[in-house]
Design an enzyme around this catalytic site. Structure first.
Site, PDB file in Angstrom:
ATOM      1  CE  LYS A  73      37.005  34.214   4.037  1.00 26.54           C
ATOM      2  NZ  LYS A  73      37.841  34.964   3.107  1.00 26.54           N
ATOM      3  CB  THR A  75      43.440  36.390  11.010  1.00 22.69           C
ATOM      4  OG1 THR A  75      44.314  35.731  10.082  1.00 22.69           O
ATOM      5  CG2 THR A  75      44.259  37.123  12.039  1.00 22.69           C
ATOM      6  CE  LYS A 107      43.836  31.572   2.717  1.00 19.51           C
ATOM      7  NZ  LYS A 107      44.287  31.312   4.066  1.00 19.51           N
ATOM      8  CD1 TRP A 411      48.095  38.858  11.457  1.00 17.22           C
ATOM      9  CD2 TRP A 411      49.109  40.811  11.841  1.00 17.22           C
ATOM     10  NE1 TRP A 411      49.343  38.801  10.893  1.00 17.22           N
ATOM     11  CE2 TRP A 411      49.982  39.978  11.112  1.00 17.22           C
ATOM     12  CE3 TRP A 411      49.532  42.105  12.205  1.00 17.22           C
ATOM     13  CZ2 TRP A 411      51.252  40.394  10.737  1.00 17.22           C
ATOM     14  CZ3 TRP A 411      50.788  42.510  11.823  1.00 17.22           C
ATOM     15  CH2 TRP A 411      51.643  41.661  11.104  1.00 17.22           C
TER      16      TRP A 411
END
Ligand code: ADP
Length: 557
Positions: A73, A75, A107, A411
């Site tokens: 999210k 990203t 994470k 990405w």
């Protein structure tokens, strides 16, 4: 661009502009800019030029129910912001500040990924401009004053067994969940059982993120209920007289932080409550500051749309007047396959049936967004392992369902990978919408919880523990029944059982505890096994982190 580099390697190759240039391009006058080093600055909203009534439109980025496969999210928020800026739209991004708990736990960082990142990523991920330290200090000052009050004779008659506040720390540290303090004799304080919560779960963080300005911040801090007396009357921060000093500790922190993306798009990163145990979005001050500067503001709500987006609409948008004009739902082929029953180690193989099955999760989230009168836009965050057939499963389903949908490769390509998504978002925010929260504040607390469980989670009903039932009565007696509800629920499932993936039906939600957060202005409903102090996993992400000989961070992804 190369895509075999780590997020940190990509970030460290980026050429940053001095923060004053970013501010100037964003229309922020020099008087409002307070640089913290070369690439970070605080913005003092008091020195921004009034922009009249024309506030920027809000695009809320949320997602399907998270899986260990990752959704991206942040990203997508960053890449979408870059893509919107590239169309010539005056754009600003508004995100949460990362918490050290998840960074060193499972994470890693929370500054986007690949070519869609906010910078300087290591500084934003650690310490940043000190906001979380300030929030931690304000909370712990309150606790020191409270324990001192008990020690000095307890004029308010506070029952030490009924203190609802705890000390906080921005760390995952299970050993601090339950502790005893005040041991050692008469001059060492009053012994009592207590514990620590993670800073991002604290009410001070929630207050910080919902306050509309310094005076509202002070008023909200003062209204926080911290304990009950021996005759069970609520005790507030104002009763203790601590709101002034706490606000003083927060007076710099409350100014939003300006940074830039790899592409130079301005981003405000400010405040950061978790979305499973708190309300899950960046500060209202940052969102509204961004709206006063840009035509479109891309902001993110944590975890799945059942948590982050629901709370954004029912809590933040209601209080701060920042209703979204579109909600982007981030999904990935990999995560949908997990919702369709595939194990994490088999995600690379094409599996059209699993994608189709898992889509039930996406479909329910999309239908939910429409219940708020806002249109969803699906963003398929592309991974290199996705096959064209798998991507087509999602896009053709969306076309049939009449939902805007685009595959994005932010990405791998930054904003250039989201031109189609940006167009879909622009079309959606230009169309009229009819935003309304899901429930009215005037309804009783049980009814609000039931509405969320039925309408958003797809559950049958709610069961309350005896303690929660008693608290329902107290909520009525104390006149707190008109507050919205902030559900604390696992992010992995629509239900309160993290193992129920996809779109489960026929379940009950167990409410274990109700906690009135009278400063933030909501009632937290704790369901399932939700913890307000997370623990670290067997192999914490911290095990892979270091600094190199130049003093640069290593292993922070
Ligand atoms: P969320 O905001 O949903 O928690 P993030 O945006 O923080 O997720 O992304 C989590 C991790 O996944 C980051 O390390 C990021 O680099 C990685 N990631 C995101 N999107 C992709 C992608 N399309 N391909 C590969 N890795 C990705």
């Amino acid at each position: 661009p190369e895509t075999d580099m780590s997020d940190l390697a990509i970030a460290s190759r980026a050429v940053l502009k001095p923060i004053a240039h970013i501010a100037e391009a964003a229309g922020i006058p020099q008087e409002a800019l307070e640089p913290y080093g070369r690439y970070k600055a605080k913005i003092d909203p008091q020195h921004l030029l009034p922009r009249g009534v024309k506030a920027g439109k809000v695009v809320l980025v949320s997602g399907i129910s998270p899986t260990p496969a990752g959704e991206g999210k942040s990203t997508v928020s960053v890449g979408l912001g870059d893509a919107l800026a590239a169309t010539g739209t005056k754009t600003m991004i508004a995100l949460r500040e990362p918490s050290l708990g998840p960074i060193f736990g499972m994470k890693g960082g929370a500054t986007g990924g690949g070519y869609a990142q906010v910078l300087p990523m290591d500084e934003i991920n650690m310490h940043f401009t000190g906001d979380f330290h300030a929030i931690t200090s304000a909370n712990n000052l309150l606790m020191a004053l409270l324990d001192n009050h008990l020690h000095q004779g307890n004029a308010l008659g506070i029952d030490p067994r009924r203190i609802s506040f705890k000390r906080v720390l921005d760390m995952n540290d299970r050993a601090l969940r339950n502790i005893v303090i005040g041991l050692g004799g008469p001059s060492e304080g009053i012994p009592r059982e207590t514990g620590f919560e993670i800073t991002v779960a604290s009410e001070v963080m929630a207050v910080f993120c919902l306050a509309t300005g310094l005076s509202d911040l002070r008023a909200r801090l003062g209204r926080m209920t911290i304990a009950y007396t021996y005759d069970k009357r609520p005790v507030t921060v104002d009763d203790l007289g601590a709101a002034g000093a706490m606000t003083m500790l927060l007076k710099e922190a409350i100014k939003p932080n300006l940074v830039q993306t790899i592409a130079g798009t301005p981003a405000l990163i400010h405040g950061g409550p978790f979305a499973n145990i708190a309300h899950g979005c960046n500060s209202a001050i940052a969102t509204n500051t961004a709206r006063s500067l840009a035509d479109v503001v891309v902001t993110e709500a944590g975890f799945g749309a059942d948590l982050g987006a629901e709370k954004f609409m029912d809590i933040k948008a209601r209080f701060a007047g920042c209703a979204p004009s579109a909600v982007v739902l981030v999904a990935t082929v990999r995560a949908l396959k997990m919702h369709g029953g595939v194990a994490k180690d088999s995600l690379s193989a094409q599996n059209l049936d699993a994608v189709r099955l898992g889509m039930a999760n996406l479909a329910r989230h999309a239908a939910n967004i429409r219940k708020f009168g806002v249109e969803p836009v699906i963003a398929v965050n592309r991974f290199t392992t996705d096959t064209p057939e798998e991507l087509a499963e999602i896009t053709s389903w969306a076309a049939e369902a009449g939902i805007e949908c685009a595959v994005a490769d932010v990405w791998g390509r930054g904003g250039a990978g989201a031109t189609e998504l940006a167009q879909a978002v622009l079309r959606t925010i230009d169309a009229p919408n009819d935003f309304a929260p899901l429930y009215e504040l005037e309804r009783p607390t049980e009814e609000k919880i039931l509405t969320i469980v039925r309408e958003i989670y797809g559950g049958d009903g709610v069961e309350y523990s005896p303690g929660a039932k008693r608290m329902l009565q107290q909520i009525r007696d104390n006149g707190w029944d008109d507050l919205p509800v902030c559900m604390a629920k696992t992010q992995y499932s629509f239900s309160d059982d993290p193992a129920l993936l996809g779109a489960p039906q026929g379940f009950m939600v167990q409410v274990r505890e109700l906690i009135p957060k009278t400063g933030a202005g909501f009632i937290v409903a704790i369901t399932g096994a939700i913890m307000t102090m997370p623990g670290l996993p067997k192999v914490p992400a911290a095990m892979h982190m270091d600094v190199d000989e130049q003093g640069r961070a290593v292993g922070l992804s």
